[in-house]
Design a protein around this motif. Structure first.
Motif, mmCIF file in Angstrom:
data_model
loop_
_atom_site.group_PDB
_atom_site.id
_atom_site.type_symbol
_atom_site.label_atom_id
_atom_site.label_comp_id
_atom_site.label_asym_id
_atom_site.label_seq_id
_atom_site.Cartn_x
_atom_site.Cartn_y
_atom_site.Cartn_z
ATOM 1 N N ALA A 88 0.848 -1.201 0.000
ATOM 2 C CA ALA A 88 0.000 0.000 0.000
ATOM 3 C C ALA A 88 0.878 1.243 0.000
ATOM 4 O O ALA A 88 1.905 1.306 0.670
ATOM 5 C CB ALA A 88 -0.936 -0.004 1.198
ATOM 6 N N LYS A 89 0.460 2.234 -0.766
ATOM 7 C CA LYS A 89 1.181 3.501 -0.844
ATOM 8 C C LYS A 89 0.232 4.615 -0.421
ATOM 9 O O LYS A 89 -0.967 4.486 -0.605
ATOM 10 C CB LYS A 89 1.680 3.756 -2.281
ATOM 11 C CG LYS A 89 2.543 2.654 -2.848
ATOM 12 C CD LYS A 89 3.876 2.605 -2.176
ATOM 13 C CE LYS A 89 4.723 1.507 -2.809
ATOM 14 N NZ LYS A 89 5.477 0.738 -1.918
ATOM 15 N N CYS A 93 0.206 -0.187 5.492
ATOM 16 C CA CYS A 93 -0.655 -0.090 6.680
ATOM 17 C C CYS A 93 0.079 -0.490 7.960
ATOM 18 O O CYS A 93 -0.118 0.102 9.018
ATOM 19 C CB CYS A 93 -1.890 -0.963 6.502
ATOM 20 S SG CYS A 93 -2.764 -0.744 4.941
ATOM 21 N N HIS A 148 -6.291 7.062 0.603
ATOM 22 C CA HIS A 148 -5.671 6.155 -0.365
ATOM 23 C C HIS A 148 -6.441 6.123 -1.690
ATOM 24 O O HIS A 148 -6.251 5.218 -2.490
ATOM 25 C CB HIS A 148 -5.599 4.742 0.223
ATOM 26 C CG HIS A 148 -4.612 4.615 1.336
ATOM 27 N ND1 HIS A 148 -3.267 4.454 1.128
ATOM 28 C CD2 HIS A 148 -4.775 4.649 2.669
ATOM 29 C CE1 HIS A 148 -2.647 4.377 2.289
ATOM 30 N NE2 HIS A 148 -3.535 4.502 3.242
ATOM 31 N N THR A 151 -4.159 5.922 -4.696
ATOM 32 C CA THR A 151 -3.109 4.898 -4.733
ATOM 33 C C THR A 151 -3.635 3.463 -4.651
ATOM 34 O O THR A 151 -2.915 2.534 -4.999
ATOM 35 C CB THR A 151 -2.100 5.115 -3.590
ATOM 36 O OG1 THR A 151 -2.790 5.081 -2.342
ATOM 37 C CG2 THR A 151 -1.374 6.445 -3.745
#
Length: 169
Positions: A88-89, A93, A148, A151
């Protein structure tokens, strides 16, 4: 005189220590610092805040009523895990929520409020899939939780939700 003083120091401080193993010394120190009956074992394993008092903005009703449209298949859960733990970007997390989902990630120290503790059943039962989706997508005002929406795809977010729901049960 110096010779006698040296023998005394060696006999008092060095020889007795050699008779006690390092494990025995550490065990003795541990007994004095934190008696085993003082802290329940689960505080060491799951040390995030539970339950977490929060004033997170409620998602619009079109989100709160949403159910995860993806089935909780091994493939979806594994993809959610991969996103949560590494991909994740802008930040994975786990950096805030912790590898085990307990809210104690490396970046969590000093964040106010503390990141969500996904291992806390009391916290998780009050969060619908739709609420989680909305917070991950849009961020959470007044917290360090970033949006998010640029992303992660909707599918990615739903997969993460499947994964993080596993922490509480």
């Amino acid at each position: 005189m110096k010779f006698l003083l040296s023998i005394f120091v060696v006999s008092v401080f060095i020889f007795p220590a050699a008779k006690i193993s390092a494990d025995q010394q550490l065990g003795s120190l541990t007994r004095h610092l934190s008696p085993k009956n003082e802290y329940p074992a689960n505080l060491i394993v799951v040390s995030g805040i539970c339950p977490q008092p929060r004033k997170t903005e409620k998602a619009p009703s079109r989100y709160t009523l949403k159910q995860n449209p993806l089935f909780a298949t091994t493939k979806n859960i594994e993809r959610g895990k991969s996103l949560y733990q590494m991909e994740a970007k802008p930040t994975a997390c786990k950096m805030c929520h912790g590898i085990r989902g307990n809210g104690n990630g490396r970046l969590a120290r000093g964040l106010e409020p503390a990141p969500r503790n996904f291992t806390c059943e009391d916290t998780m039962k009050s969060l619908s899939d739709g609420q989680l989706f909305w917070v991950i997508k849009n961020g959470s005002k007044g917290t360090a939780m970033p949006a998010h929406k640029f992303t992660l795809s909707d599918k990615d977010i739903w997969q993460i939700i499947h994964y993080l729901k596993r922490f509480a049960g």
